[in-house]
Design an enzyme around this catalytic site. Structure first.
Site, PDB file in Angstrom:
ATOM      1  CE1 TYR A 164       3.772  -6.635   4.410  1.00  0.00           C
ATOM      2  CE2 TYR A 164       3.092  -8.846   5.061  1.00  0.00           C
ATOM      3  CZ  TYR A 164       3.262  -7.880   4.084  1.00  0.00           C
ATOM      4  OH  TYR A 164       2.922  -8.165   2.789  1.00  0.00           O
ATOM      5  CG  ASP A 185      -1.991  -1.024   1.190  1.00  0.00           C
ATOM      6  OD1 ASP A 185      -2.309  -1.501   0.084  1.00  0.00           O
ATOM      7  OD2 ASP A 185      -2.531  -1.368   2.261  1.00  0.00           O
ATOM      8  NE  ARG A 211      -5.018  -1.954   3.546  1.00  0.00           N
ATOM      9  CZ  ARG A 211      -5.982  -1.963   2.638  1.00  0.00           C
ATOM     10  NH1 ARG A 211      -7.077  -1.234   2.807  1.00  0.00           N
ATOM     11  NH2 ARG A 211      -5.881  -2.696   1.553  1.00  0.00           N
ATOM     12  CG  ASP A 225      -4.952   2.701   5.897  1.00  0.00           C
ATOM     13  OD1 ASP A 225      -5.536   3.802   5.825  1.00  0.00           O
ATOM     14  OD2 ASP A 225      -4.571   2.084   4.885  1.00  0.00           O
TER      15      ASP A 225
END
Length: 291
Positions: free
Chosen positions: A66, A38, A171, A80
Protein backbone atom coordinates in the site's frame (compact mmCIF):
# COMPACT_ATOMS: atom_id res chain seq x y z
CA UNK A 1 -16.96 -16.09 -18.60
CA UNK A 2 -14.18 -17.23 -16.28
CA UNK A 3 -11.04 -15.52 -15.06
CA UNK A 4 -9.41 -12.89 -12.87
CA UNK A 5 -10.20 -9.22 -13.35
CA UNK A 6 -7.93 -6.58 -11.83
CA UNK A 7 -9.89 -3.47 -10.88
CA UNK A 8 -8.67 -0.02 -9.85
CA UNK A 9 -11.30 0.68 -7.19
CA UNK A 10 -12.46 4.29 -7.01
CA UNK A 11 -12.83 6.22 -3.75
CA UNK A 12 -16.27 6.17 -2.18
CA UNK A 13 -17.12 2.64 -3.33
CA UNK A 14 -17.17 -0.41 -1.07
CA UNK A 15 -15.66 -3.60 -2.43
CA UNK A 16 -19.19 -5.04 -2.46
CA UNK A 17 -20.36 -2.08 -4.55
CA UNK A 18 -17.71 -2.95 -7.15
CA UNK A 19 -18.78 -6.61 -7.23
CA UNK A 20 -22.44 -5.62 -7.63
CA UNK A 21 -21.56 -3.24 -10.47
CA UNK A 22 -19.53 -5.90 -12.24
CA UNK A 23 -22.36 -8.42 -11.96
CA UNK A 24 -24.50 -6.00 -13.92
CA UNK A 25 -21.81 -5.14 -16.49
CA UNK A 26 -20.68 -8.72 -17.12
CA UNK A 27 -24.06 -10.41 -16.64
CA UNK A 28 -22.36 -12.95 -14.39
CA UNK A 29 -23.67 -13.87 -10.95
CA UNK A 30 -20.52 -15.66 -9.78
CA UNK A 31 -18.18 -12.81 -8.85
CA UNK A 32 -16.07 -12.36 -5.71
CA UNK A 33 -12.89 -10.66 -4.54
CA UNK A 34 -9.88 -11.62 -2.42
CA UNK A 35 -9.40 -8.62 -0.13
CA UNK A 36 -11.68 -5.83 1.02
CA UNK A 37 -10.75 -2.18 0.59
CA UNK A 38 -12.34 0.52 2.76
CA UNK A 39 -14.63 2.95 0.88
CA UNK A 40 -12.09 5.79 1.15
CA UNK A 41 -9.30 3.59 -0.21
CA UNK A 42 -8.47 3.21 -3.90
CA UNK A 43 -6.41 0.82 -5.91
CA UNK A 44 -6.08 -2.84 -6.69
CA UNK A 45 -9.07 -5.09 -6.09
CA UNK A 46 -8.52 -8.64 -7.37
CA UNK A 47 -11.86 -9.88 -8.67
CA UNK A 48 -12.71 -13.47 -9.60
CA UNK A 49 -15.33 -14.16 -12.25
CA UNK A 50 -17.30 -17.33 -12.98
CA UNK A 51 -15.67 -20.64 -12.16
CA UNK A 52 -12.57 -18.69 -11.08
CA UNK A 53 -14.36 -17.76 -7.83
CA UNK A 54 -13.23 -21.18 -6.60
CA UNK A 55 -9.71 -19.70 -6.40
CA UNK A 56 -10.55 -16.85 -4.00
CA UNK A 57 -9.42 -18.83 -0.96
CA UNK A 58 -5.90 -19.18 -2.42
CA UNK A 59 -5.52 -15.41 -2.88
CA UNK A 60 -6.90 -14.17 0.44
CA UNK A 61 -3.62 -14.79 2.27
CA UNK A 62 -1.48 -12.91 -0.24
CA UNK A 63 0.91 -10.24 0.95
CA UNK A 64 -0.21 -6.74 -0.03
CA UNK A 65 1.52 -3.43 -0.67
CA UNK A 66 0.00 0.00 0.00
CA UNK A 67 0.82 3.66 -0.33
CA UNK A 68 -0.65 5.32 2.75
CA UNK A 69 -0.82 8.91 3.95
CA UNK A 70 -0.40 9.49 7.67
CA UNK A 71 -1.70 12.70 9.23
CA UNK A 72 -0.14 13.48 12.64
CA UNK A 73 -2.02 15.35 15.34
CA UNK A 74 -5.45 13.88 14.61
CA UNK A 75 -7.15 10.95 16.37
CA UNK A 76 -10.56 9.81 15.09
CA UNK A 77 -13.02 7.06 15.93
CA UNK A 78 -12.46 5.37 12.55
CA UNK A 79 -8.67 5.88 12.64
CA UNK A 80 -8.91 7.77 9.34
CA UNK A 81 -10.00 11.22 8.23
CA UNK A 82 -13.59 10.12 7.52
CA UNK A 83 -14.28 9.76 11.25
CA UNK A 84 -15.14 12.02 14.15
CA UNK A 85 -12.28 13.75 15.90
CA UNK A 86 -11.51 12.31 19.32
CA UNK A 87 -8.29 14.15 20.09
CA UNK A 88 -4.71 14.64 19.04
CA UNK A 89 -2.08 17.30 19.54
CA UNK A 90 -1.40 19.53 16.56
CA UNK A 91 2.33 20.04 16.31
CA UNK A 92 5.07 19.81 13.72
CA UNK A 93 6.49 16.30 13.40
CA UNK A 94 9.87 16.17 11.70
CA UNK A 95 10.93 13.57 9.16
CA UNK A 96 13.72 12.53 11.51
CA UNK A 97 11.26 12.02 14.37
CA UNK A 98 9.05 9.78 12.28
CA UNK A 99 11.99 7.84 10.84
CA UNK A 100 13.14 7.08 14.39
CA UNK A 101 9.74 5.54 15.21
CA UNK A 102 9.25 3.34 12.13
CA UNK A 103 11.71 0.50 12.98
CA UNK A 104 9.56 -0.54 15.94
CA UNK A 105 6.67 -1.18 13.54
CA UNK A 106 8.58 -3.47 11.18
CA UNK A 107 8.46 -7.25 11.42
CA UNK A 108 5.83 -9.07 13.45
CA UNK A 109 3.71 -6.66 15.48
CA UNK A 110 0.48 -6.80 17.45
CA UNK A 111 -2.60 -4.83 16.40
CA UNK A 112 -5.93 -4.33 18.12
CA UNK A 113 -8.53 -4.40 15.33
CA UNK A 114 -10.43 -1.10 15.03
CA UNK A 115 -14.06 -0.87 16.11
CA UNK A 116 -14.92 0.26 12.60
CA UNK A 117 -14.15 -3.09 10.97
CA UNK A 118 -16.11 -6.09 9.70
CA UNK A 119 -14.77 -8.47 12.34
CA UNK A 120 -17.60 -10.26 14.11
CA UNK A 121 -18.01 -10.53 17.88
CA UNK A 122 -20.85 -12.79 19.03
CA UNK A 123 -22.38 -12.62 15.56
CA UNK A 124 -22.25 -8.83 15.28
CA UNK A 125 -19.89 -6.85 13.07
CA UNK A 126 -17.78 -4.41 15.05
CA UNK A 127 -18.73 -1.44 12.87
CA UNK A 128 -22.43 -2.11 13.56
CA UNK A 129 -21.71 -1.95 17.30
CA UNK A 130 -19.59 1.19 16.83
CA UNK A 131 -22.32 2.98 14.88
CA UNK A 132 -24.63 2.44 17.84
CA UNK A 133 -22.03 4.05 20.07
CA UNK A 134 -20.86 0.79 21.57
CA UNK A 135 -17.41 -0.54 22.36
CA UNK A 136 -16.27 -4.14 22.91
CA UNK A 137 -12.94 -5.54 23.97
CA UNK A 138 -10.85 -6.79 21.04
CA UNK A 139 -7.97 -9.20 21.37
CA UNK A 140 -4.68 -8.11 19.76
CA UNK A 141 -3.69 -9.98 16.62
CA UNK A 142 -0.26 -10.67 15.16
CA UNK A 143 0.47 -9.25 11.71
CA UNK A 144 3.70 -8.84 9.78
CA UNK A 145 4.96 -5.57 8.33
CA UNK A 146 7.64 -6.76 5.92
CA UNK A 147 8.47 -3.32 4.62
CA UNK A 148 7.70 0.16 5.97
CA UNK A 149 9.36 3.13 4.31
CA UNK A 150 8.87 6.86 4.49
CA UNK A 151 8.66 8.21 0.94
CA UNK A 152 8.28 11.89 1.80
CA UNK A 153 5.58 14.32 2.80
CA UNK A 154 2.77 16.23 1.15
CA UNK A 155 1.77 19.25 3.19
CA UNK A 156 1.05 18.03 6.71
CA UNK A 157 0.84 14.37 5.67
CA UNK A 158 3.61 11.77 5.48
CA UNK A 159 3.56 9.23 2.64
CA UNK A 160 4.36 5.65 3.67
CA UNK A 161 5.11 2.58 1.56
CA UNK A 162 3.83 -0.50 3.41
CA UNK A 163 4.13 -4.18 2.49
CA UNK A 164 2.25 -6.37 4.94
CA UNK A 165 0.54 -9.65 5.67
CA UNK A 166 -3.11 -10.54 5.47
CA UNK A 167 -5.21 -8.99 8.24
CA UNK A 168 -3.14 -5.82 8.63
CA UNK A 169 -5.12 -2.64 9.22
CA UNK A 170 -3.21 0.28 7.75
CA UNK A 171 -5.55 2.66 9.64
CA UNK A 172 -4.49 1.03 12.88
CA UNK A 173 -0.84 1.16 11.88
CA UNK A 174 -1.15 4.94 11.39
CA UNK A 175 -3.04 5.28 14.68
CA UNK A 176 -0.38 3.31 16.57
CA UNK A 177 2.47 5.27 14.98
CA UNK A 178 0.69 8.43 16.15
CA UNK A 179 0.54 7.06 19.68
CA UNK A 180 4.27 6.35 19.56
CA UNK A 181 4.89 9.92 18.38
CA UNK A 182 2.90 11.20 21.35
CA UNK A 183 0.62 13.44 19.29
CA UNK A 184 -1.76 10.95 17.71
CA UNK A 185 -2.26 10.27 13.99
CA UNK A 186 -4.69 8.80 11.53
CA UNK A 187 -4.74 7.65 7.93
CA UNK A 188 -5.66 10.32 5.39
CA UNK A 189 -5.39 8.28 2.16
CA UNK A 190 -4.75 4.72 1.07
CA UNK A 191 -3.98 3.12 -2.29
CA UNK A 192 -3.32 -0.59 -2.77
CA UNK A 193 -0.68 -1.12 -5.44
CA UNK A 194 0.00 -4.85 -5.20
CA UNK A 195 -1.65 -8.06 -4.01
CA UNK A 196 0.45 -11.20 -4.32
CA UNK A 197 1.91 -11.14 -7.83
CA UNK A 198 -0.83 -8.86 -9.19
CA UNK A 199 -0.04 -5.20 -9.78
CA UNK A 200 -2.15 -2.05 -10.00
CA UNK A 201 -0.37 -1.27 -13.27
CA UNK A 202 -2.41 -4.03 -14.91
CA UNK A 203 -5.76 -2.99 -13.41
CA UNK A 204 -8.78 -1.52 -15.20
CA UNK A 205 -11.26 1.12 -14.12
CA UNK A 206 -14.96 0.29 -13.99
CA UNK A 207 -15.44 2.66 -16.92
CA UNK A 208 -12.95 0.66 -18.97
CA UNK A 209 -14.75 -2.57 -18.14
CA UNK A 210 -18.10 -1.04 -19.08
CA UNK A 211 -16.70 0.19 -22.39
CA UNK A 212 -15.21 -3.23 -23.14
CA UNK A 213 -18.53 -4.90 -22.33
CA UNK A 214 -20.39 -2.50 -24.61
CA UNK A 215 -17.98 -3.51 -27.37
CA UNK A 216 -18.38 -7.25 -26.59
CA UNK A 217 -14.72 -7.64 -25.58
CA UNK A 218 -14.94 -7.72 -21.77
CA UNK A 219 -13.55 -11.25 -21.74
CA UNK A 220 -10.26 -9.95 -23.18
CA UNK A 221 -9.66 -8.08 -19.89
CA UNK A 222 -9.66 -11.30 -17.86
CA UNK A 223 -6.51 -13.07 -16.76
CA UNK A 224 -6.68 -16.88 -16.79
CA UNK A 225 -7.26 -18.35 -13.35
CA UNK A 226 -4.05 -20.38 -13.56
CA UNK A 227 -2.15 -17.07 -13.44
CA UNK A 228 -2.80 -17.23 -9.70
CA UNK A 229 -0.65 -20.37 -9.48
CA UNK A 230 2.24 -19.28 -11.72
CA UNK A 231 4.78 -20.28 -9.07
CA UNK A 232 3.66 -23.92 -9.27
CA UNK A 233 5.13 -26.13 -12.02
CA UNK A 234 2.85 -27.33 -14.80
CA UNK A 235 1.77 -30.93 -15.29
CA UNK A 236 0.07 -32.15 -18.50
CA UNK A 237 -2.18 -35.21 -18.37
CA UNK A 238 -3.03 -37.68 -21.10
CA UNK A 239 -6.66 -38.41 -21.98
CA UNK A 240 -7.01 -41.31 -19.54
CA UNK A 241 -5.50 -39.31 -16.68
CA UNK A 242 -7.74 -36.38 -17.46
CA UNK A 243 -10.82 -38.59 -17.19
CA UNK A 244 -9.65 -39.70 -13.74
CA UNK A 245 -8.92 -36.19 -12.45
CA UNK A 246 -12.35 -35.05 -13.65
CA UNK A 247 -14.04 -37.61 -11.40
CA UNK A 248 -11.77 -36.90 -8.43
CA UNK A 249 -9.67 -40.05 -8.68
CA UNK A 250 -5.97 -40.25 -7.80
CA UNK A 251 -3.41 -40.65 -10.58
CA UNK A 252 -0.05 -42.41 -10.14
CA UNK A 253 2.81 -39.95 -10.88
CA UNK A 254 6.53 -39.99 -10.14
CA UNK A 255 7.20 -36.24 -10.07
CA UNK A 256 8.42 -34.42 -6.97
CA UNK A 257 6.01 -33.98 -4.08
CA UNK A 258 4.60 -30.47 -4.42
CA UNK A 259 1.65 -28.57 -5.87
CA UNK A 260 1.10 -28.43 -9.64
CA UNK A 261 -0.92 -26.60 -12.24
CA UNK A 262 -2.72 -29.49 -13.95
CA UNK A 263 -3.61 -29.27 -17.66
CA UNK A 264 -5.34 -31.51 -20.16
CA UNK A 265 -3.68 -32.59 -23.39
CA UNK A 266 -5.46 -29.74 -25.19
CA UNK A 267 -3.88 -27.15 -22.85
CA UNK A 268 -7.03 -26.48 -20.81
CA UNK A 269 -6.38 -25.73 -17.14
CA UNK A 270 -8.08 -28.42 -15.10
CA UNK A 271 -7.04 -28.10 -11.48
CA UNK A 272 -4.56 -27.21 -8.82
CA UNK A 273 -3.19 -30.57 -7.77
CA UNK A 274 -0.71 -32.06 -5.33
CA UNK A 275 1.55 -35.09 -5.59
CA UNK A 276 1.99 -37.02 -2.37
CA UNK A 277 3.25 -40.58 -1.96
CA UNK A 278 3.41 -41.10 -5.73
CA UNK A 279 -0.17 -40.00 -6.38
CA UNK A 280 -1.60 -36.85 -7.95
CA UNK A 281 -4.80 -35.62 -6.35
CA UNK A 282 -6.84 -32.55 -7.08
CA UNK A 283 -6.81 -29.76 -4.48
CA UNK A 284 -9.36 -27.66 -6.36
CA UNK A 285 -10.83 -28.17 -9.83
CA UNK A 286 -11.48 -25.34 -12.27
CA UNK A 287 -13.01 -27.08 -15.29
CA UNK A 288 -16.65 -26.37 -16.03
CA UNK A 289 -19.04 -29.02 -14.75
CA UNK A 290 -21.87 -30.10 -17.04
CA UNK A 291 -25.33 -29.99 -15.50
Amino acid sequence: MNGILLIDKPAGWTSSDVVAKLRGILHERRIGHSGTLDPMATGLLVVFVGRATRAVEFAESHEKRYLASLRPGLITDTQDTTGTRLGGIERQVSTEELEAILPSFRGEIRQIPPMYSAIKVKGQKLYEIARRGGQVERAPRSVTIRELRLLGREGQDFLLDVTCSKGTYIRTLCHDIGAALGCGACMSALRRVRAGDFSLEDAHTLEEVQRAADENRAETLLLPVDALFDRCPALVLNAAEERRIRVGAAIPRREAEENYRVYGADGAFLALGSIQNGELRSIKSFFEVST
